[in-house]
Motif scaffolding. Structure first.
Motif, PDB file in Angstrom:
ATOM      1  N   LYS A  14       0.957  -1.703  -0.040  1.00 18.44           N
ATOM      2  CA  LYS A  14      -0.237  -0.027   0.234  1.00 18.44           C
ATOM      3  C   LYS A  14       0.642   1.261   0.270  1.00 18.44           C
ATOM      4  CE  LYS A  14      -4.503  -1.451   2.344  1.00 18.44           C
ATOM      5  NZ  LYS A  14      -4.851  -1.561   3.294  1.00 18.44           N
ATOM      6  N   LEU A  15       2.199   1.602   0.716  1.00 23.40           N
ATOM      7  CA  LEU A  15       2.643   2.092   1.128  1.00 23.40           C
ATOM      8  C   LEU A  15       3.458   2.074  -0.146  1.00 23.40           C
ATOM      9  CD1 LEU A  15       4.313   2.005   4.196  1.00 23.40           C
ATOM     10  CD2 LEU A  15       3.570   3.845   3.706  1.00 23.40           C
ATOM     11  N   LEU A  16       4.057   1.699  -1.267  1.00 18.79           N
ATOM     12  CA  LEU A  16       5.100   1.673  -2.431  1.00 18.79           C
ATOM     13  C   LEU A  16       3.688   2.278  -3.687  1.00 18.79           C
ATOM     14  CD1 LEU A  16       6.991  -1.355  -2.136  1.00 18.79           C
ATOM     15  CD2 LEU A  16       7.616   1.128  -1.809  1.00 18.79           C
ATOM     16  N   ARG A  17       2.396   1.722  -3.391  1.00 16.32           N
ATOM     17  CA  ARG A  17       1.337   2.194  -4.457  1.00 16.32           C
ATOM     18  C   ARG A  17       1.351   3.829  -3.836  1.00 16.32           C
ATOM     19  NH1 ARG A  17      -1.813  -2.201  -3.646  1.00 16.32           N
ATOM     20  NH2 ARG A  17      -3.294  -0.866  -2.527  1.00 16.32           N
ATOM     21  N   ALA A  18       1.156   3.981  -2.590  1.00 15.33           N
ATOM     22  CA  ALA A  18       0.868   5.479  -2.780  1.00 15.33           C
ATOM     23  C   ALA A  18       2.353   6.476  -3.232  1.00 15.33           C
ATOM     24  CB  ALA A  18       0.072   5.560  -1.263  1.00 15.33           C
ATOM     25  N   GLN A  19       3.433   5.790  -2.879  1.00 13.94           N
ATOM     26  CA  GLN A  19       3.935   6.674  -3.515  1.00 13.94           C
ATOM     27  C   GLN A  19       4.440   6.374  -4.724  1.00 13.94           C
ATOM     28  OE1 GLN A  19       8.229   4.331  -3.445  1.00 13.94           O
ATOM     29  NE2 GLN A  19       9.325   5.820  -2.632  1.00 13.94           N
ATOM     30  N   THR A  20       3.883   5.326  -5.454  1.00 15.59           N
ATOM     31  CA  THR A  20       3.709   5.597  -6.751  1.00 15.59           C
ATOM     32  C   THR A  20       3.267   6.389  -7.706  1.00 15.59           C
ATOM     33  OG1 THR A  20       4.910   3.234  -6.789  1.00 15.59           O
ATOM     34  CG2 THR A  20       3.726   4.132  -9.209  1.00 15.59           C
ATOM     35  N   HIS A  21       2.294   6.522  -7.019  1.00 12.78           N
ATOM     36  CA  HIS A  21       0.774   7.693  -6.610  1.00 12.78           C
ATOM     37  C   HIS A  21       1.648   9.161  -6.845  1.00 12.78           C
ATOM     38  CE1 HIS A  21      -3.070   8.897  -8.514  1.00 12.78           C
ATOM     39  NE2 HIS A  21      -2.723   9.814  -7.045  1.00 12.78           N
ATOM     40  N   ILE A  22       2.329   9.492  -6.208  1.00 12.17           N
ATOM     41  CA  ILE A  22       2.578  10.377  -5.475  1.00 12.17           C
ATOM     42  C   ILE A  22       3.682  11.354  -6.980  1.00 12.17           C
ATOM     43  CG2 ILE A  22       4.296  11.641  -4.193  1.00 12.17           C
ATOM     44  CD1 ILE A  22       2.360  10.961  -1.672  1.00 12.17           C
ATOM     45  N   PHE A  23       4.724  10.090  -6.929  1.00 17.43           N
ATOM     46  CA  PHE A  23       5.652  10.384  -8.032  1.00 17.43           C
ATOM     47  C   PHE A  23       5.279  10.328  -9.596  1.00 17.43           C
ATOM     48  CE2 PHE A  23       9.112   8.581  -5.132  1.00 17.43           C
ATOM     49  CZ  PHE A  23      10.424   9.202  -6.254  1.00 17.43           C
ATOM     50  N   ASN A  24       4.021   9.973  -9.646  1.00 21.00           N
ATOM     51  CA  ASN A  24       3.167  10.058 -11.314  1.00 21.00           C
ATOM     52  C   ASN A  24       2.353  11.396 -11.431  1.00 21.00           C
ATOM     53  OD1 ASN A  24       3.603   7.468 -12.752  1.00 21.00           O
ATOM     54  ND2 ASN A  24       1.939   6.633 -11.356  1.00 21.00           N
ATOM     55  N   GLN A  25       1.977  11.762 -10.027  1.00 20.93           N
ATOM     56  CA  GLN A  25       0.851  12.808 -10.344  1.00 20.93           C
ATOM     57  C   GLN A  25       2.384  14.005  -9.741  1.00 20.93           C
ATOM     58  OE1 GLN A  25      -2.530  13.316 -11.144  1.00 20.93           O
ATOM     59  NE2 GLN A  25      -2.077  11.216 -11.202  1.00 20.93           N
ATOM     60  N   ALA A  26       3.416  13.869  -8.640  1.00 16.98           N
ATOM     61  CA  ALA A  26       4.366  14.850  -9.802  1.00 16.98           C
ATOM     62  C   ALA A  26       5.235  15.348 -10.348  1.00 16.98           C
ATOM     63  CB  ALA A  26       5.384  15.135  -8.405  1.00 16.98           C
ATOM     64  N   PHE A  27       5.139  14.540 -11.785  1.00 21.74           N
ATOM     65  CA  PHE A  27       5.535  14.566 -12.415  1.00 21.74           C
ATOM     66  C   PHE A  27       5.126  14.157 -13.933  1.00 21.74           C
ATOM     67  CE2 PHE A  27       9.165  12.127 -10.313  1.00 21.74           C
ATOM     68  CZ  PHE A  27      10.249  13.073 -10.317  1.00 21.74           C
ATOM     69  N   SER A  28       3.459  14.056 -13.702  1.00 23.70           N
ATOM     70  CA  SER A  28       2.969  14.957 -14.771  1.00 23.70           C
ATOM     71  C   SER A  28       3.407  15.643 -16.071  1.00 23.70           C
ATOM     72  CB  SER A  28       1.313  14.074 -14.602  1.00 23.70           C
ATOM     73  OG  SER A  28       0.745  15.612 -13.960  1.00 23.70           O
TER      74      SER A  28
END
Length: 359
Positions: A14-28
Motif C-alpha cells: 500500500k505504501l509503495l502504491r501510494a508513493q508511486t501515485h505521488i511520483f506519477n502526479q508530481a512528474f505528470s
C-alpha cells in the motif's frame, strides 16, 4: 506470525502504491513538456514526411539538433510512445533498430493537417500561462480574483489586449479548436443550423466558425462579434460581417446567437448578463435560439477519458479567468434565471456538448 507477515506485506505494498501515485502526479508535467518539445522540433512532420516507419537513425539525422544531443532522442521518443503520440514499429531480425510511426494524436500535430492542434499545447504551456500556477496557493490566501491576476496585476483579458504574444497564442489556439469543432458540428449536428437566416458568433475571434458555417449554409448571414483588438482590420465577405463591441453591453440582433467556449470564461453573475443580452438579441422568438458549445460536467457516465479534460479545463478557468465548468443543474439554473423557457443538451463533441437554449 504468518498473519503478521502478511499484514506487513500488505502495508508495504500500500505504501509503495501510494508513493508511486505521488511520483506519477508530481512528474505528470513531463508528459506535457515532452509533447511541447516534440512540436518545437517538428518530430510529427519529420516522421510523416518520411512516408513509412522511420528508423531512429534517420529521425536523428533529420532533426535540427546539435550532434551532442543525438543519443537523447530515443529517450524522448520512449515517453512520447508511452503517452500515445507515436507507435514503435516492431523490430524484425533483419532490422537492427527501432522505427516510429504516427498515431491519431500526432497526426493532429501535423502542420498541414486541416485540423492541426499544435497551437493549443503551445499556448497552454507558454510561460505566460504556466507562471500563474506558481501563484495558485498564494491566491487562496489573498483576495485577488485569479492567480493570473496575482502574477500579473491585471485580468487575463487586459493582459491579452496589451501583450500581442498572448493575444496571438490565444487566438491561434481558439482557431485550431474551432476549426475541428465546426467541422463536427456541421457533419453531426446540421439540423441545429437548418432554417436559420442569421447568426451572431459572440466572441467569434477571427471568424473560423462563421467561415465554416457559411460554406455549408450559404444563405446564412453571419456576424462575428468580438472585442475591438480582436476584429480590428478583418475584412468581411458577402455573408460575414465583423462587428466590434462588448457582449456585456449589447449583442447584434439575429435569429440565433452562438457562444462557443465563451461561458466557461465567466462567473455565474457575468454569464447571466451575457444570456440576458443574448435573449434581447434574438430577433425571431419563435424559431430563434442560443447555441452554446461548452463543457457539461458529469453528463457522460463513467468515461474517465472525457472526465479528465473537463476537470483540467475547470482548473484552468479558475487560475486564468473567473470562470468555471458547469453541470446540467448549473446550466439550467442560468438559462431559467435569464428568462429562457427550455434547453437541449447533445453530448456529441468529445468532452464538450452542444446546448440549444430556447426563448
Amino acid at each position: 506470525m504468518q498473519n503478521m507477515d502478511f499484514d506487513n506485506e500488505d502495508h508495504s505494498s500500500k505504501l509503495l502504491r501510494a508513493q508511486t501515485h505521488i511520483f506519477n502526479q508530481a512528474f505528470s508535467f513531463i508528459n506535457s513538456m515532452s509533447l511541447k518539445c516534440a512540436i518545437d522540433l517538428c518530430i510529427p512532420d519529420v516522421i510523416h514526411k518520411y512516408g513509412q516507419p522511420m528508423p531512429l537513425s534517420q529521425l536523428v539525422a533529420s532533426l535540427p539538433i546539435h550532434p551532442s544531443k543525438t543519443c537523447f532522442i530515443s529517450r524522448l521518443m520512449q515517453i512520447l510512445i508511452h503517452s500515445g503520440f507515436f507507435s514503435q514499429h516492431n523490430v524484425t531480425d533483419n532490422e537492427q533498430e527501432v522505427s516510429y510511426v504516427l498515431t491519431d494524436a500526432s497526426r493532429l500535430l501535423l502542420k498541414d493537417h486541416p485540423f492541426c492542434m499544435t497551437s493549443l499545447p503551445q499556448a497552454i504551456l507558454d510561460p505566460i500561462l504556466v507562471n500563474p500556477w506558481f501563484q495558485f496557493s498564494t491566491w487562496f490566501t489573498n483576495d485577488d480574483p485569479t492567480p493570473f491576476h496575482t502574477q500579473y496585476g491585471m485580468t487575463f483579458w487586459d493582459y491579452a489586449s496589451r501583450e500581442p504574444k498572448l493575444n496571438h497564442l490565444f487566438n491561434d489556439a481558439m482557431t485550431n479548436d474551432t476549426r475541428l469543432i465546426s467541422s463536427v458540428v456541421i457533419e453531426k449536428c446540421k439540423e441545429v443550423l437548418e432554417g436559420l437566416e442569421s447568426l451572431v458568433d459572440v466572441g467569434g475571434g477571427t471568424g473560423t466558425m462563421a467561415k465554416a458555417i457559411v460554406k455549408s449554409f450559404p444563405h446564412l448571414k453571419c456576424t462575428v462579434f468580438d472585442l475591438p483588438h480582436v476584429v480590428q482590420g478583418l475584412q468581411g465577405t458577402e455573408n460575414i460581417e465583423y462587428v466590434a463591441g462588448d457582449m456585456f453591453e449589447a449583442i447584434p440582433s439575429a435569429d440565433s446567437i452562438m457562444l462557443k467556449t465563451i461561458m466557461h470564461d465567466w462567473n455565474d453573475e457575468e454569464c447571466l448578463k451575457i444570456l440576458k443580452r443574448c435573449k434581447e438579441a434574438i430577433a425571431n422568438k419563435d424559431k430563434g435560439k442560443v447555441i452554446i458549445i461548452d463543457v457539461v460536467m458529469g453528463n457522460v457516465k463513467g468515461d474517465n477519458k472525457l472526465d479528465q479534460p473537463k476537470l483540467y479545463y475547470d482548473m484552468e478557468m479558475m487560475v486564468m479567468v473567473s470562470g468555471k465548468e458547469r453541470n446540467e443543474r448549473d446550466w439550467a439554473k442560468l438559462f431559467f434565471s435569464a428568462g429562457f423557457n427550455n434547453y437541449k443538451i447533445t453530448p456529441v463533441l468529445g468532452f464538450k456538448s452542444l446546448i440549444e437554449v430556447y426563448p
